[in-house]
Design a protein around this motif. Structure first.
Motif, short mmCIF file in Angstrom:
data_model
loop_
_atom_site.label_atom_id
_atom_site.label_comp_id
_atom_site.label_asym_id
_atom_site.label_seq_id
_atom_site.Cartn_x
_atom_site.Cartn_y
_atom_site.Cartn_z
N LEU A 138 0.74 -0.66 -0.21
CA LEU A 138 0.02 0.36 0.42
C LEU A 138 0.76 1.21 0.44
N LYS A 139 1.83 1.27 0.62
CA LYS A 139 2.47 2.52 0.50
C LYS A 139 3.06 2.59 -0.60
N ASP A 140 3.93 2.14 -1.70
CA ASP A 140 4.49 2.42 -2.63
C ASP A 140 3.29 2.17 -3.55
N LEU A 141 1.92 1.75 -3.69
CA LEU A 141 1.02 2.28 -4.28
C LEU A 141 1.07 3.51 -3.90
N THR A 142 0.91 3.75 -3.13
CA THR A 142 0.57 5.86 -2.77
C THR A 142 1.65 6.01 -3.54
N SER A 143 2.69 5.98 -3.29
CA SER A 143 3.72 6.93 -4.06
C SER A 143 3.21 6.83 -5.12
N MET A 144 2.65 6.00 -5.50
CA MET A 144 2.68 5.92 -7.63
C MET A 144 1.22 6.84 -7.43
N ILE A 145 0.47 6.16 -6.76
CA ILE A 145 -1.36 7.03 -7.35
C ILE A 145 -1.28 8.78 -7.73
N PRO A 169 12.07 3.37 -10.79
CA PRO A 169 11.42 3.02 -11.88
C PRO A 169 9.81 1.91 -10.86
N LEU A 170 10.02 2.12 -10.00
CA LEU A 170 8.59 2.22 -9.51
C LEU A 170 7.11 3.10 -9.64
N VAL A 171 8.11 4.34 -9.82
CA VAL A 171 7.06 5.69 -9.97
C VAL A 171 5.86 5.71 -11.60
N MET A 172 7.36 5.51 -12.48
CA MET A 172 7.46 5.44 -14.55
C MET A 172 7.24 4.06 -14.85
N LEU A 173 7.54 3.19 -13.95
CA LEU A 173 7.46 1.71 -14.79
C LEU A 173 5.89 0.23 -14.25
#
Lengths: 458, 290, 278
Positions: free
Chosen positions: A79-86, C216-220
């Protein structure tokens, strides 16, 4: 002249080359969606592990049978990583079609205010989600007012396909060998701990460095004490008002909140937690419990498969009411991280149709029961489930909780800073650096601060 | 064309590929971060201009200052201690004839290749209260009274995390300094010995000044890492920032992505940038002064 | 000093180094052991105990079931262009910094190198994401490569500049008098001399790019484009973490870098010391 070419043009050529590369990629990208009726839905979720991943995959299979032209591409992250993607993605009006939208101010609130989420009411109506799944109080936790300023009321912005419940895992053999039964009140819980300690067994495993371990425990004790102080209905109202509605006339400064903090602090003083627990990190407390190094472990149903795979004979009981004979106090839990639909999704109807399969299909419920997950379709029949299994215990509590209509909250939902306040305050409380009253004051300060800047406040 | 102008244009042409890439993908976004620092913004909603309110908030924010102090400890343990340790060890062993130096150098590099998430978890076990290695060693040598939950109190946790940095970078410093010392002209030491200089004088008069360049490179590298991401990953996995172990970078990250205070987080990033820029600039100046 | 005394001192130093090396190596050992042990076993018997049952199948699981093969390929796709292109850029920039008549030399050097080295991608993620969106390259390798490339170029330029500063200017001037172009000077004369510094920069930027995770986490988000460092997340859920597989995954990720270092260690070390021609 040749020299000039070598001097200028090569560097410039390189620069041009970079932009050309970007350009090629860019055009390559933009052509894609226009190509054909082949549709790809992107879904960013945290439904990982043996318990949930297969269920999502099965739903995708079913959906593909109906719509062979639609591909669902998942990106599974914590979830934490998802937040920094979303956040960067939606900030640029891009991102997935469906995604995890953690309830409250953790994520749902800001996204609704930014106008990034689709109001799911029409779909809930069409597919009768509110009728088939969960109870109304749990649905409230998926609601926000249209302008995103009030939590717990208004439209539905996220849906969950399973539930979770925090309670007490216990080592059945240790209980049996010491002549202990499931405690029916906080006093009995204390007595249980005392007896275990005297038998040379560490009563409770808790990792002090894992922020939420403390405040999940606190929420359970708090709900138990408040239900005794105010009566169970008023306690639920009080919690609703604070966590969901941010009512200004409510305050954390309650005798019950202070007493709950004192109970936990006393447990520390009496040595009911494993030695050095404040310096324990990660999931090492779970491992200690599974290694038979402690008799109890207070955490969520999400660990049940891990616990089942360990060699210990474990059971699960709800946190007891304050006094013996009082009604089942509100437990901590609810529906798991909800899935929402992005405003920028081009195929919202497909999204909802897929979500419906995931939420309501018989396959989902069947697989959930096979994988020891708590189905959102309640009540859950206990038929065919081994009476002595851990899952039976948890499912039973899940049914009881839903039936009672009462359930308490993850207190970190209250304000965006509350997680930090609870984590830090909890460690200070357990470390004996502050008094129970000072601990509650920290929550109160956080709450008052939120009153000044909560959404809708100008 | 004017010859001088032409030379200047050539020089510019040569830096352009690198500079343009850095400008577009780092400096321009950083400038945007700077811009955000004047707004109240959750990242996905409306932006409210609030001038320098974020900067004023900084002074009253005890969490920021806690992170600041944690970072000072990290600078000491991630940068200064490894540098000093590296100087000490390398000056002792570089000129001695010891077997297996190659193997040792390889071992000294190993911390570099482990992903920081794993580093945090592993040190969690080393410092763990019951089964941790530090406490086991203490019990083995009969110092059971000193056993502690090392990451479990504000008095020991920041230093315990700092020592992870010392572990991470010391080997690296030793490797570089050994190589540096081996390049120093042996005659300098022979002459000094003839003049009656002792080991300490040799170190201060020859080794230290000759190693100036290596020291500057190492200090800049470790300092930057102590202030930015390297620490961040380790702390996140080891303590999650509990007990005053949260560095500024982790605080800014949590502000941005957990508390949705992109504006204020940006302010902290700007401050962090200024600090790193100042320290590195000074180090470079010192390193290049002849 | 007598020979015997020197021998004793050397032996003592050897023992000292041995202790130091074991302290430095210990976490690495714990990781290796952790990759074949059960989490509970670690808790009961301590992190350094040998496993009762060696779970070597963890490696099989990680490599086959979790598509680590694809992650290897993806990591390579990201790392190789980043390192190679950044080195070319850095060499050109360092050449300009040191040997050419660069206007505003000081500020340009400071801004491009220091800023480039220090900006952690976490903190520019939102503007960076928007930028990539404008370029239309989200979810493609360049989106993860370009910022990493910029950072690597800045770092390498810093190292190479220092190396070039240690070189005598004379033979550059001599070459210029001979009528050689800058391009030829850089690639035929300087690059070979700067080999150690180049290899050093390459080695360090390779290790960092290899382990970089947030970009890569955010961009890919595309699961088929994920590199190793992000692949490690697969062993973690929101609440749970599979410790043995995380350790196994970390070993698998770290091993190529260790081999890489073993192959190039002489050069890597050389490059970080002064730029003497030797």
């Amino acid at each position: 002249m040749r020299r000039d070419i070598m001097n200028y043009f090569i560097p410039i050529l390189i620069v041009l080359f970079i932009f050309a590369t970007i350009g090629v990629y860019a055009t390559g990208q933009q052509e894609k969606p226009a190509k054909a009726e082949k549709v790809t839905l992107q879904m960013w979720d945290d439904y990982s592990g043996k318990t949930r991943d297969p269920i999502v995959k099965a739903a995708i299979e079913q959906f593909k049978k109906i719509h062979p032209n639609v591909e669902i591409q998942r990106t599974v992250r914590p979830l934490k990583d998802l937040t920094s993607m979303i956040i960067p993605a939606l900030s640029a009006k891009k991102g997935p079609d469906m995604m995890d939208v953690n309830a409250g101010e953790q994520l749902m609130g800001p996204l609704v205010r930014g106008g990034h989420l689709v109001n799911l009411d029409p779909y809930a109506e069409k597919y009768q989600w509110t009728k088939k799944l969960l109870n109304p109080s749990l649905w409230n936790r998926r609601r926000y007012s249209e302008d995103g300023t009030v939590f717990g009321t208004g439209h539905i912005y996220g849906v969950s396909f399973d539930g979770e419940l925090v309670g007490v895992y216990y080592n059945r053999d240790m209980f049996k060998n010491n002549g202990l039964s499931i405690p029916g009140s906080i006093d009995e819980f204390n007595a249980t701990c005392e007896k275990l300690k005297n038998a040379g067994i560490a009563p409770i495993a808790l990792a002090g460095l894992k922020d939420y371990r403390f405040f999940h425990l606190y929420a359970l004790v708090q709900a138990s004490v408040l239900s005794h102080d105010m009566g169970i209905n008023e306690a639920q109202n009080y919690l609703d008002d604070i966590v969901l509605r941010w009512r200004a006339n409510r305050s954390f400064m309650q005798p019950g909140n202070i007493e709950a903090a004192k109970i936990i602090q006393d447990w520390v003083k009496k040595g009911y937690f494993v030695k050095g627990f404040l310096g324990l990190s990660g999931s090492d407390d779970l491992a200690l419990f599974m290694a038979g190094k402690s008799a109890m472990f207070v955490q969520g149903s999400w660990y049940s498969t891990d616990v089942v795979e360990s060699k210990i004979n474990a059971g699960f009981f709800p946190f007891p009411p304050y006094k013996k004979g009082e009604p089942f106090s509100p437990q901590l839990g609810g529906a798991t991280t909800p899935l929402g639909i992005s405003k920028y999704s081009k195929y919202k109807d497909y999204d909802a149709e897929f979500m419906n399969i995931l939420l309501t299909s018989d396959t989902t419920v069947k697989m959930q029961k096979e994988n020891s997950v708590l189905p959102a379709r309640i009540p859950v029949s206990l038929e065919g489930i081994d009476r002595n299994s851990l899952y039976h215990d948890i499912l039973d509590d899940w049914n009881k909780s839903n039936l009672s209509g009462h359930m308490t909250y993850y207190l970190d939902w209250t304000t965006p800073t509350m997680w930090d306040t609870l984590a830090e305050g909890g460690r200070s409380l357990m470390g004996g650096k502050i008094t129970p009253k000072e601990f509650v004051q920290k929550m109160e300060d956080d709450y008052l601060n939120w009153q000044k800047k909560k959404p809708g406040k100008k | 064309m004017d010859q001088k102008l032409k030379q200047k244009l050539i020089a510019l042409a040569y830096i352009s590929p690198g500079f343009i890439t850095i400008f577009i993908f780092l400096i321009y976004p950083l400038f945007n971060t700077f811009r955000y620092s004047f707004f109240q913004w959750d990242g996905v909603g409306k932006m409210n201009f609030i001038a320098i309110t974020n900067y004023l908030r900084l002074f009253r924010d005890s969490k920021f200052w806690n992170a600041f102090y944690a970072n000072i400890i990290y600078i000491v343990f991630f940068s200064f201690v490894p540098t000093l340790l590296g100087l000490l060890v390398s000056s002792i062993i570089a000129r001695a004839d010891i077997r297996g130096v190659r193997t040792f150098r390889t071992i000294f590099f190993t911390p570099q290749v482990i992903a920081s998430v794993a580093v945090g978890t592993i040190f969690g076990w080393i410092y763990a209260p019951q089964f941790g290695i530090v406490n086991q060693i203490l019990s083995f040598i009969g110092l059971e009274s000193l056993q502690k939950a090392w990451l479990g109190s504000a008095s020991t946790a920041p230093i315990a995390v700092g020592l992870i940095g010392t572990w991470l970078w010391s080997g690296f410093c030793i490797i570089i300094f050994i190589a540096g010392i081996q390049k120093i002209d042996e005659d300098l030491y022979s002459t000094a010995q003839l003049d009656g200089a002792n080991a300490l004088q040799q170190f201060f008069n020859i080794t230290l000044p000759q190693l100036k360049y290596e020291i500057v490179v190492v200090v800049i590298m470790t300092l930057i890492r102590a202030l930015s991401t390297n620490v961040f990953g380790i702390v996140q996995a080891a303590t999650g920032g509990a007990f005053n172990t949260r560095p500024i970078s982790l605080y800014a990250y949590q502000l941005a992505f957990i508390q949705h205070e992109i504006g204020y987080a940006s302010t902290i990033v700007v401050i962090l940038a200024v600090i790193v820029f100042a320290i590195s600039g000074v180090s470079m100046k010192i390193g290049e002064r002849e | 000093m007598s020979k015997g005394k020197a021998k004793i001192i050397n032996t003592m130093l050897f023992i000292f180094l041995l202790i130091l090396a074991s302290v430095i190596l210990m976490p690495f050992l714990i990781m290796l052991l952790g990759s074949v042990r059960e989490h509970i076993d670690i808790i009961i018997r301590g992190p350094l105990a040998l496993p009762k049952i060696w779970h070597f199948e963890n490696y099989y699981i990680v490599l086959s079931r979790y598509r680590f093969g694809i992650y290897f390929r993806n990591t390579f796709y990201i790392t190789a262009p980043t390192v190679i292109v950044s080195l070319v850029f850095a060499l050109m920039a360092a050449y300009s910094f040191v040997f050419l008549d660069l206007p505003f030399r000081k500020p340009i050097v400071l801004i491009s190198t220091i800023l480039g080295v220090m900006i952690a991608s976490e903190f520019i993620m939102i503007p960076l994401y928007r930028l990539m969106n404008v370029f239309g390259i989200l979810d493609t390798y360049p989106a993860a490569i370009l910022p990493q490339l910029a950072m690597s170029a800045a770092f390498s330029a810093l190292i190479l500049r220092s190396f070039f500063l240690g070189l005598p200017r004379d033979f550059i001037d001599a070459a210029l008098v001979d009528g050689a172009t800058n391009w030829r000077i850089l690639w035929s004369i300087l690059a070979p001399i700067a080999r150690p510094a180049i290899i050093t920069s390459a080695a360090l930027t390779t290790v960092w790019t290899w382990n970089s995770y947030i970009l890569p986490l955010v961009m890919l988000p595309d699961p088929m484009k994920v590199p190793l460092a992000v692949g490690l997340l697969l062993f973690r859920g929101t609440y749970t973490i599979n410790i043995p597989l995380t350790m196994t995954g970390t070993v698998v990720t770290a091993l190529p870098m260790l081999i890489f270092y073993l192959l190039f260690q002489q050069h890597i070390i050389k490059g970080l010391t002064r730029g003497a021609v030797d």
